[in-house]
Design a protein around this motif. Structure first.
Motif, PDB file in Angstrom:
ATOM      1  N   HIS A 199     -61.735 -15.256 -53.087  1.00  0.00           N
ATOM      2  CA  HIS A 199     -62.005 -15.083 -54.514  1.00  0.00           C
ATOM      3  C   HIS A 199     -60.666 -14.878 -55.224  1.00  0.00           C
ATOM      4  N   ASN A 200     -60.432 -15.631 -56.262  1.00  0.00           N
ATOM      5  CA  ASN A 200     -59.172 -15.546 -57.000  1.00  0.00           C
ATOM      6  C   ASN A 200     -59.217 -14.345 -57.946  1.00  0.00           C
ATOM      7  N   ASP A 248     -57.557 -13.666 -60.420  1.00  0.00           N
ATOM      8  CA  ASP A 248     -57.413 -14.078 -61.819  1.00  0.00           C
ATOM      9  C   ASP A 248     -58.761 -14.354 -62.484  1.00  0.00           C
ATOM     10  N   ASP A 249     -59.804 -14.589 -61.669  1.00  0.00           N
ATOM     11  CA  ASP A 249     -61.134 -14.857 -62.221  1.00  0.00           C
ATOM     12  C   ASP A 249     -61.901 -13.590 -62.581  1.00  0.00           C
ATOM     13  N   ARG A 295     -62.642 -13.505 -66.213  1.00  0.00           N
ATOM     14  CA  ARG A 295     -63.668 -14.469 -66.614  1.00  0.00           C
ATOM     15  C   ARG A 295     -65.063 -13.913 -66.335  1.00  0.00           C
ATOM     16  N   GLY A 316     -69.455 -15.234 -59.673  1.00  0.00           N
ATOM     17  CA  GLY A 316     -68.500 -16.303 -59.447  1.00  0.00           C
ATOM     18  C   GLY A 316     -69.141 -17.332 -58.541  1.00  0.00           C
ATOM     19  N   VAL A 348     -66.319 -20.987 -60.179  1.00  0.00           N
ATOM     20  CA  VAL A 348     -65.037 -20.613 -59.581  1.00  0.00           C
ATOM     21  C   VAL A 348     -64.767 -21.555 -58.416  1.00  0.00           C
TER      22      VAL A 348
END
Length: 237
Positions: free
Chosen positions: A98-99, A101-102, A105, A120, A205
């Motif tokens: 999992h990024n 940066d998301d 979001r 996500g 994602v």
């Protein structure tokens, strides 16, 4: 500013834990991290303890001594968060699948778009998975299809483990009544929230298979989810 808690369960994640914690705590948005370690023998909890001195009041650790299951780790984290004044509580893996940066979001889907929990999703915009064997992609995709048909939901990625909850969702769920402890836990939490009338939003994602460490997936996890979904279909809420 809203206070956010990212819960990261760990077992044998010494190769990833320092990098993922630094990445999350370096983001804008007042993110805090709670690591819940299930007796890692590789030094994972010791690494978190050392880092906590660098990030006072931002990084926290619960050590449980032995493997008790993904679901019970998150339940412990949820209860810990509800005892404190966090507004949004996140689930996220330690291995960079999992990024980080998301995270914003996912929070925006709740805070700005009105969702109560956001997911996500790997499958709400085609198939967004990198470096997974085709067999595992198909298994995961059709598992979510099975869940949608059995439980009659609209959720494209019901087994996703990258989730943002408003505090009110976790306050409304009987956390002690959540029964599945493996990846079926992810299905049960989403379905329970929907049955309670909460709004779920999926955020597309890109899921990237871990580069370091080893997967914790097993056949028993899928078996629990398969039979657990049938039981969920007939549970009263």
């Amino acid at each position: 500013m809203k206070r956010n808690l990212v819960i990261i369960p760990t077992y044998r994640e010494i190769e990833n834990i320092e990098s993922i914690v630094c990445k999350v705590l370096g983001l804008e948005g007042n993110y805090n991290v709670l690591v819940i370690d299930d007796g890692s023998p590789d030094g994972t909890p010791e690494a978190v303890t050392r880092m906590a001195a660098e990030f006072p009041d931002k990084l926290f650790l619960i050590e449980r001594g032995r493997k008790l299951g993904l679901g019970t780790a998150y339940i412990a984290g949820f209860k810990w968060a509800l005892e404190r004044d966090f507004d949004y509580i996140f689930e996220m893996d330690a291995d960079f699948s999992h990024n980080p940066d998301d995270l914003q979001r996912l929070q925006d889907a709740c805070e700005q778009s009105g969702a109560d929990l956001s997911v996500g999703s790997r499958y709400c915009d085609g198939v967004s998975v990198v470096n997974w064997p085709i067999g595992r992609i198909l298994m995961s995709y059709f598992a979510s299809l099975y869940v949608r048909k059995m439980l009659r939901t609209h959720v494209m990625d019901s087994t996703a483990g990258f989730v943002c909850y408003r505090r009110s969702v976790l306050e409304a769920i009987d956390l002690d009544g959540i029964r599945m402890v493996g990846y079926g836990f992810q299905i049960e939490m989403k379905y329970t929230a929907l049955r309670l009338g909460f709004k779920l939003s999926e955020v597309p994602v890109i899921f990237v298979n871990r580069k370091k460490g080893t997967s914790k997936m097993s056949g028993g996890i899928f078996s629990e989810a398969f039979w657990g979904v049938i039981a969920l279909r007939f549970r009263k809420f």
